[in-house]
Design a protein around this motif. Structure first.
Motif, PDB file in Angstrom:
ATOM      1  N   GLY A  69      42.633  80.559  59.241  1.00  0.00           N
ATOM      2  CA  GLY A  69      41.380  81.157  58.814  1.00  0.00           C
ATOM      3  C   GLY A  69      40.239  80.805  59.748  1.00  0.00           C
ATOM      4  N   PHE A  70      40.122  79.531  60.102  1.00  0.00           N
ATOM      5  CA  PHE A  70      39.055  79.096  61.005  1.00  0.00           C
ATOM      6  C   PHE A  70      39.245  79.682  62.397  1.00  0.00           C
ATOM      7  N   LEU A  71      40.458  79.595  62.926  1.00  0.00           N
ATOM      8  CA  LEU A  71      40.713  80.071  64.286  1.00  0.00           C
ATOM      9  C   LEU A  71      40.498  81.570  64.407  1.00  0.00           C
ATOM     10  N   LEU A 254      35.094  79.607  51.800  1.00  0.00           N
ATOM     11  CA  LEU A 254      36.126  78.813  51.133  1.00  0.00           C
ATOM     12  C   LEU A 254      35.734  78.513  49.691  1.00  0.00           C
ATOM     13  N   ARG A 255      34.479  78.188  49.482  1.00  0.00           N
ATOM     14  CA  ARG A 255      34.019  77.890  48.134  1.00  0.00           C
ATOM     15  C   ARG A 255      34.124  79.119  47.235  1.00  0.00           C
ATOM     16  N   LEU A 256      33.780  80.285  47.778  1.00  0.00           N
ATOM     17  CA  LEU A 256      33.820  81.506  46.986  1.00  0.00           C
ATOM     18  C   LEU A 256      35.244  81.964  46.679  1.00  0.00           C
ATOM     19  N   GLY A 403      41.841  83.691  53.170  1.00  0.00           N
ATOM     20  CA  GLY A 403      42.700  83.878  52.006  1.00  0.00           C
ATOM     21  C   GLY A 403      44.162  83.964  52.385  1.00  0.00           C
ATOM     22  N   LEU A 404      44.465  84.674  53.481  1.00  0.00           N
ATOM     23  CA  LEU A 404      45.841  84.750  53.942  1.00  0.00           C
ATOM     24  C   LEU A 404      46.337  83.387  54.410  1.00  0.00           C
TER      25      LEU A 404
END
Length: 505
Positions: A69-71, A254-256, A403-404
């Motif tokens: 997700g970050f990358l 991420l929080r959401l 999410g993935l």
């Protein structure tokens, strides 16, 4: 679809082939006596070490999934594919050069990180470059390449049986290297995802990419209008998501993910992606040689059966692409597929119970193997591609890669648990272990029937409405959606002067 879209899809979907080959090659590797002598100290099956080798690969996938997700948001979808390829190359080198079980486990873990990144980022990239009417087909190409990777891995392992000594398993493991090397070069030719470019504020570049993707030489004006509408829709959707989060920073997303508004989508995506493990398909693939031994097939015969098993997945995936993709309703495909897999596992269990004893009829044992073959083809038809198509559709843009990645992490956790207990369970209780997957498929079918909305044929932004979100382009009116929006309406939308507050769940 023009040839550019098809070429981009075929190139990026090679990530699925890399995953399929890397995951499938270990099944036949376990079948070589030379491998067991080198790693276990004798030609016997060591359930604990076999489980550890597979578990560490899955643990690597968990790490890779969490980082994707970050990358993917920071460095782009296509450069994340490059990073994943480099890691799979390093892992493959460690495996084929392994001098002991520790080095083998390390190689599997590093390769697992790379494959854990490829699995979520490739369908994300495909979904964001595919037209809505062909998204099921194009994202489904990853499932096709996974099936081909599995099939090729099984035949490579069978071919290794004709070599001598450690070459039986070192050469097959080295076959993991060519494709990630090739994809590492080709990835520089791929365009950036237009939706990622919009997230970065690079709107002109996004427009240029979309013009290439949607170019229709027979109707240039229509394709230009389509691009204008899509750019408006994506930009407005991102603007609405910024309103929700107060910005598009990674930690806010991420929080959401676990907020009341989005938890349903995240949970659904996680369950569907984890289905490749929970349905029993991966367990059968990785430990099929142990199962064949239970019903009386060992050595080169077991490896030959593995090769045929791999081909069944390819046949099923071809049927999916030409018969199912974008033609069958998504939800109906998933719940009916669960019923089919459940039935086939029951048949396999019954045949194994009667004919899985020493001295039993070989015809019965062959029938049990045939039920596993049909299971492989059925999984490919109903699930192998859709478990990647539906999650990419239901997750909103700002949390799609995250999410993935979260779903991929949970899939890897299930993989770790199952890969550690499966060899022990198969040697202890044999065919009875498959009753677990009968129950899981039954429960999954009920979930898909009652809880999954239909997403086929809708744009990624329109699908948000199915889960209670606002659709950014609604404020343009029906004319904008139908392609008749005026230049003034487009300009208003692009400037963000009109806003619509998203509905709350």
């Amino acid at each position: 679809m023009n040839w550019l879209i098809i070429t981009i899809a075929l190139v990026s979907a090679q990530g699925g082939f890399i995953y399929g080959l890397d995951t499938g090659i270990i099944a036949t590797t376990f079948g070589h006596d030379s491998f067991r002598i080198k790693m276990y100290g004798g030609p016997f099956i060591n359930p604990v070490l076999s489980g550890a080798i597979v578990s560490c690969y899955n643990a690597g996938q968990a790490v890779g999934g969490m980082s994707t997700g970050f990358l993917a948001d920071k460095f782009s979808r296509k450069y994340t594919i490059l990073i994943a390829c480099i890691l799979t190359i390093i892992g493959s080198v460690l495996q084929c050069a392994a001098t002991g079980v520790g080095m083998m486990i390390a190689g599997r873990a590093v390769a697992g990180i790379g494959c854990g990144q490829l699995l979520p980022v490739v369908p994300t990239y495909l979904a964001e470059t595919a037209p809505p009417s062909r998204r099921g087909f194009l994202v489904g190409l990853q499932g096709m390449m996974i099936a081909i990777g599995f099939g090729v891995a099984n035949w490579i392992g069978y071919a290794g049986a004709f070599a001598q000594g450690d070459a039986q398993w070192r050469i097959p493991l080295a076959m993991q290297l060519p494709l990630p090397l090739m994809l590492s070069v080709l990835v520089f030719w791929l365009p950036f995802s237009p939706r990622w470019l919009v997230m970065q504020g690079r709107h002109e570049e996004a427009k240029a990419v979309l013009l290439k993707l949607h170019h229709d030489k027979d109707n240039v004006a229509a394709s230009d209008d389509l691009v204008e509408q899509e750019i408006v829709q994506v930009r407005e959707q991102i603007a609405l998501e910024r309103e929700i989060m107060g910005g598009l920073n990674w930690f806010a997303a991420l929080r959401l993910m676990f907020s009341r508004q989005y938890i349903r989508r995240v949970f659904t995506a996680t369950l569907i992606i984890s289905w490749s493990q929970l349905s029993g398909s991966a367990v059968i693939q990785n430990f099929q040689t142990i199962f064949y031994g239970i019903i009386g097939f060992t050595g080169r015969s077991a490896l030959l059966i593995s090769g045929i098993y791999g081909m069944m997945g390819i046949i099923g995936q071809i049927i999916y692409l030409w018969v199912v993709a974008d033609k069958w309703p998504r939800a109906r495909t998933l719940w009916s597929g669960s019923a089919v897999l459940c039935s086939l596992l029951v048949i396999c269990m019954a045949l194994s119970a009667v004919y899985g004893k020493p001295g039993s009829s070989q015809d019965g044992a062959r029938a049990a193997v045939a039920s596993i073959f049909i299971y492989s083809a059925s999984f490919a038809i109903w699930f192998n591609a859709l478990v990647w198509v539906v999650p990419t559709e239901i997750l909103p843009l700002f949390m799609r890669s995250k999410g993935l990645a979260f779903a991929m992490t949970f899939k890897a956790v299930f993989s770790i648990i199952l890969s550690q207990i499966t060899p022990i369970a198969l040697t202890s209780i044999g065919w009875k272990f498959y009753a677990v997957f009968v129950a899981i498929n039954l429960a999954g079918g009920l979930f898909f029937f009652f809880c999954l909305p239909e997403t086929g044929g809708k744009s990624l932004e329109e699908i948000a409405e199915l889960f209670g979100d606002g659709l950014a382009t609604e404020h343009l009116g029906e004319s904008a959606i139908s392609g008749e929006a005026s230049a003034e309406q487009h300009e208003i939308a692009l400037s963000g002067e009109e806003k619509r507050i998203p509905s709350k769940v």
